[in-house]
Design a protein around this motif. Structure first.
Motif, PDB file in Angstrom:
ATOM      1  N   UNK A   3      -6.427  -1.095   4.593  1.00  0.00           N
ATOM      2  CA  UNK A   3      -5.890  -0.800   3.101  1.00  0.00           C
ATOM      3  C   UNK A   3      -4.566   0.496   4.901  1.00  0.00           C
ATOM      4  N   UNK A   4      -3.394   0.507   5.578  1.00  0.00           N
ATOM      5  CA  UNK A   4      -2.091   0.908   6.286  1.00  0.00           C
ATOM      6  C   UNK A   4      -1.630   1.637   5.646  1.00  0.00           C
ATOM      7  N   UNK A   5      -1.298   2.572   5.903  1.00  0.00           N
ATOM      8  CA  UNK A   5      -0.101   3.415   4.593  1.00  0.00           C
ATOM      9  C   UNK A   5       1.191   3.385   5.764  1.00  0.00           C
ATOM     10  N   UNK A   6       1.823   2.559   5.541  1.00  0.00           N
ATOM     11  CA  UNK A   6       2.556   2.895   6.240  1.00  0.00           C
ATOM     12  C   UNK A   6       4.524   3.643   5.527  1.00  0.00           C
ATOM     13  N   UNK A   7       5.004   3.651   6.659  1.00  0.00           N
ATOM     14  CA  UNK A   7       6.967   4.287   6.436  1.00  0.00           C
ATOM     15  C   UNK A   7       6.512   5.578   4.894  1.00  0.00           C
ATOM     16  N   UNK A   8       5.349   6.481   5.302  1.00  0.00           N
ATOM     17  CA  UNK A   8       5.688   7.644   4.885  1.00  0.00           C
ATOM     18  C   UNK A   8       6.731   8.692   4.998  1.00  0.00           C
ATOM     19  N   UNK A   9       6.525   9.808   3.640  1.00  0.00           N
ATOM     20  CA  UNK A   9       7.703  10.571   3.931  1.00  0.00           C
ATOM     21  C   UNK A   9       7.067  12.257   4.116  1.00  0.00           C
ATOM     22  N   UNK A  10       7.262  12.508   4.862  1.00  0.00           N
ATOM     23  CA  UNK A  10       6.807  13.702   5.290  1.00  0.00           C
ATOM     24  C   UNK A  10       6.941  15.270   5.088  1.00  0.00           C
ATOM     25  N   UNK A 142      10.643  12.957  -5.311  1.00  0.00           N
ATOM     26  CA  UNK A 142      11.364  11.798  -6.280  1.00  0.00           C
ATOM     27  C   UNK A 142      10.516  10.333  -5.168  1.00  0.00           C
ATOM     28  N   UNK A 143       9.744   9.405  -5.175  1.00  0.00           N
ATOM     29  CA  UNK A 143       9.098   8.810  -4.321  1.00  0.00           C
ATOM     30  C   UNK A 143      10.624   7.689  -3.971  1.00  0.00           C
ATOM     31  N   UNK A 144      11.517   7.852  -3.322  1.00  0.00           N
ATOM     32  CA  UNK A 144      12.228   7.196  -1.987  1.00  0.00           C
ATOM     33  C   UNK A 144      12.754   4.984  -2.416  1.00  0.00           C
ATOM     34  N   UNK A 145      11.267   5.394  -3.088  1.00  0.00           N
ATOM     35  CA  UNK A 145      10.924   3.380  -3.030  1.00  0.00           C
ATOM     36  C   UNK A 145      11.602   3.082  -4.696  1.00  0.00           C
ATOM     37  N   UNK A 146      11.362   4.191  -5.912  1.00  0.00           N
ATOM     38  CA  UNK A 146      12.087   3.705  -6.775  1.00  0.00           C
ATOM     39  C   UNK A 146      13.093   2.840  -7.072  1.00  0.00           C
ATOM     40  N   UNK A 147      13.843   3.383  -6.485  1.00  0.00           N
ATOM     41  CA  UNK A 147      14.946   2.183  -7.504  1.00  0.00           C
ATOM     42  C   UNK A 147      14.665   0.481  -7.004  1.00  0.00           C
ATOM     43  N   UNK A 151       9.469  -4.284 -11.719  1.00  0.00           N
ATOM     44  CA  UNK A 151       9.220  -5.024 -11.564  1.00  0.00           C
ATOM     45  C   UNK A 151       7.534  -3.793 -11.851  1.00  0.00           C
ATOM     46  N   UNK A 152       6.795  -3.039 -11.065  1.00  0.00           N
ATOM     47  CA  UNK A 152       5.710  -2.596 -10.743  1.00  0.00           C
ATOM     48  C   UNK A 152       5.365  -1.802 -11.725  1.00  0.00           C
ATOM     49  N   UNK A 153       4.182  -1.791 -12.552  1.00  0.00           N
ATOM     50  CA  UNK A 153       3.808  -1.104 -13.255  1.00  0.00           C
ATOM     51  C   UNK A 153       4.062  -0.139 -12.755  1.00  0.00           C
ATOM     52  N   UNK A 154       3.196   0.944 -14.057  1.00  0.00           N
ATOM     53  CA  UNK A 154       3.467   2.473 -12.907  1.00  0.00           C
ATOM     54  C   UNK A 154       1.812   2.880 -12.580  1.00  0.00           C
ATOM     55  N   UNK A 155       2.140   4.295 -11.976  1.00  0.00           N
ATOM     56  CA  UNK A 155       0.652   4.403 -11.731  1.00  0.00           C
ATOM     57  C   UNK A 155       0.134   5.162 -12.171  1.00  0.00           C
ATOM     58  N   UNK A 156      -1.323   4.878 -12.261  1.00  0.00           N
ATOM     59  CA  UNK A 156      -2.086   5.778 -13.482  1.00  0.00           C
ATOM     60  C   UNK A 156      -2.709   7.486 -12.803  1.00  0.00           C
ATOM     61  N   UNK A 161      -1.763  11.920  -4.692  1.00  0.00           N
ATOM     62  CA  UNK A 161      -0.140  12.678  -4.670  1.00  0.00           C
ATOM     63  C   UNK A 161      -0.048  11.840  -3.842  1.00  0.00           C
ATOM     64  N   UNK A 162       0.076  10.863  -2.806  1.00  0.00           N
ATOM     65  CA  UNK A 162       1.203   9.962  -1.859  1.00  0.00           C
ATOM     66  C   UNK A 162       1.302   8.460  -2.863  1.00  0.00           C
ATOM     67  N   UNK A 163       1.015   8.341  -3.855  1.00  0.00           N
ATOM     68  CA  UNK A 163       0.668   7.597  -4.941  1.00  0.00           C
ATOM     69  C   UNK A 163       1.378   7.634  -6.829  1.00  0.00           C
ATOM     70  N   UNK A 164       1.709   8.787  -5.976  1.00  0.00           N
ATOM     71  CA  UNK A 164       2.782   9.163  -7.389  1.00  0.00           C
ATOM     72  C   UNK A 164       4.339   9.184  -7.171  1.00  0.00           C
ATOM     73  N   UNK A 165       5.179   8.949  -8.549  1.00  0.00           N
ATOM     74  CA  UNK A 165       6.669   8.629  -8.249  1.00  0.00           C
ATOM     75  C   UNK A 165       7.059   9.823  -7.494  1.00  0.00           C
ATOM     76  N   UNK A 166       6.418  10.935  -8.230  1.00  0.00           N
ATOM     77  CA  UNK A 166       6.881  12.170  -8.466  1.00  0.00           C
ATOM     78  C   UNK A 166       6.123  12.984  -8.535  1.00  0.00           C
TER      79      UNK A 166
END
Length: 206
Positions: A3-10, A142-147, A151-156, A161-166
């Protein structure tokens, strides 16, 4: 499986509380912010016209480092952190450099908020926190990918933290946050009983 984490938002986080004479420095900035709030009639008029809950010098004053020496001291400290952040981001600035374009005061009164926005035409933006009373607003990122998620499901709720939309960053006096200026962010309603005081800034590429 890999699992590779790409395009991070520091997000850059630092604290000026380790600086010598921090308490005096921060108290002087707070006094300067209060002075501007009392004396900047153009800024107060802009706030009334645009429904800003409190006071900001954003649209009225563009010379804070020259107006008060403590803002010049703050600029010197921020310059060092902006340089470190740019290096961490692997920016190729060529023959140019990052330069502080704007620096402004925010005094957010109880109940007031600052809606989601970005800082166009800048490279790095951020905020230095002067006074954060109990209940003061966090910085909501805010996660810049949100727009694009459609149809992506919400996160649990227990997602990392790095997977949360906010993500909500809770500063304390002396905290510095910096981020790339395209990152959408906001300030939720201030639940403190007294104003939340901060100084925000933008760096451009020159």
């Amino acid at each position: 499986m890999a699992l590779r984490t790409l395009f991070v938002t520091p997000i850059y986080e630092a604290s000026l509380t380790t600086d010598r004479f921090f308490e005096n420095f921060n108290a002087e900035i707070l006094e300067a912010c209060r002075m501007l709030e009392a004396e900047d009639s153009a800024g107060r008029a802009w706030c009334r016209e645009h429904g800003y809950g409190g006071y900001t010098s954003y649209a009225s004053l563009n010379d804070l480092p020259q107006r008060a020496s403590v803002f010049g001291d703050l600029k010197s400290r921020l310059d060092r952190h902006a340089k470190a952040f740019a290096q961490a981001l692997s920016f190729d600035l060529g023959g140019g450099r990052l330069k502080l374009d704007s620096l402004w005061v925010n005094v957010l009164k109880p109940g007031a908020a600052h809606t989601g926005h970005i800082h166009p035409h800048s490279v790095i933006s951020g905020t230095y926190y002067v006074e954060t009373p109990p209940g003061a607003s966090a910085l909501k990122i805010e996660d810049p990918r949100l727009p694009l998620m459609m149809a992506a499901p919400p996160r649990r709720p227990d997602a990392p933290e790095e997977a949360q939309p906010f993500v909500y960053l809770q500063p304390s006096p002396g905290t510095v946050y910096m981020w790339e200026s395209w990152l959408r962010h906001e300030v939720p309603a201030n639940r403190a009983r007294t104003p939340r005081v901060s100084v925000s800034f933008n760096y451009g590429w020159r």
